[in-house]
Design an enzyme around this catalytic site. Structure first.
Site: not given
Length: 217
Positions: A153-155
């Protein structure tokens, strides 16, 4: 379980997975290592995130000794979740990420130190809607070392935006985590193929150590 098969390696070989390497100066980006992901029973808990948090502790300490910036991100929304836009509509559980929720605090093992930078973000990428790109350029950083969660997701979103902004992307594999191994492995493969270098944390630590030696010289 996501599996990196020989057929998959052959399919990507010669087109993807080139090494880009480290640049002149790196910044460590700590993406959302908060209790929502690391405390058992929390809605977004993942043991893989706990493992990544623990693995990141010595890397952060080494980066500080080397004089490299350590930049933290966390997600905080207004009570209605309006700041999250469609992201919160897609994942309503994110509405719990409010400033008064204890689970929105950083994991105690990686609490920011006074010299570190903390950015609040409302979407997946650490670049979207934040001053991160400008800050990195002012700090003369051309490389970002991505740690945190979630890998898929965010990475990954931060990796895509980082390379789009012209930064070299390094991902120490042990220092990113997800709630399930399959999306974690898939995202690592994808990032290494297209957006940066996924490396053993020992190799990243060796780079940081060299930076520290340069500072001491």
């Amino acid at each position: 379980m996501f599996s990196v098969t020989d057929e998959l390696k052959d399919n990507y070989s010669g087109v993807f997975q080139n090494r880009i390497g480290f640049g002149r100066k790196a910044a460590i980006i700590s993406i959302d290592f908060i209790d929502f992901y690391t405390q058992p029973g929390a809605p977004f808990f993942g043991q893989g995130v706990v493992d990544a948090t623990i693995a990141s502790v010595p890397l952060y300490a080494a980066a500080r000794r080397a004089g490299l910036p350590v930049i933290y991100t966390k997600v905080v929304y207004d009570a209605a979740g309006t700041e999250g836009g469609m992201f919160v509509k897609k994942i309503p559980a994110l509405r719990a990420f409010t400033a008064d929720n204890p689970l929105a605090e950083f994991d105690a093992r990686v609490t920011p130190e006074p010299q570190d930078v903390v950015l609040v973000k409302h979407h997946s990428s650490a670049f979207f809607g934040t001053p991160l790109s400008t800050m990195l350029r002012v700090m003369e950083c051309d490389t970002v070392i991505l740690t945190g969660c979630s890998t898929s997701g965010c990475v990954r979103a931060t990796a895509v935006d980082a390379v789009s902004h012209g930064f070299r992307v390094i991902v120490p594999a042990e220092c990113v985590g997800d709630r399930h191994q399959a999306p974690h492995d898939s995202a690592l493969f994808d990032m290494n193929a297209k957006y940066g270098d996924v490396l053993p944390v020992a190799e990243v630590m060796a780079y940081v150590k060299k930076q520290a030696e340069a500072v001491a010289a």
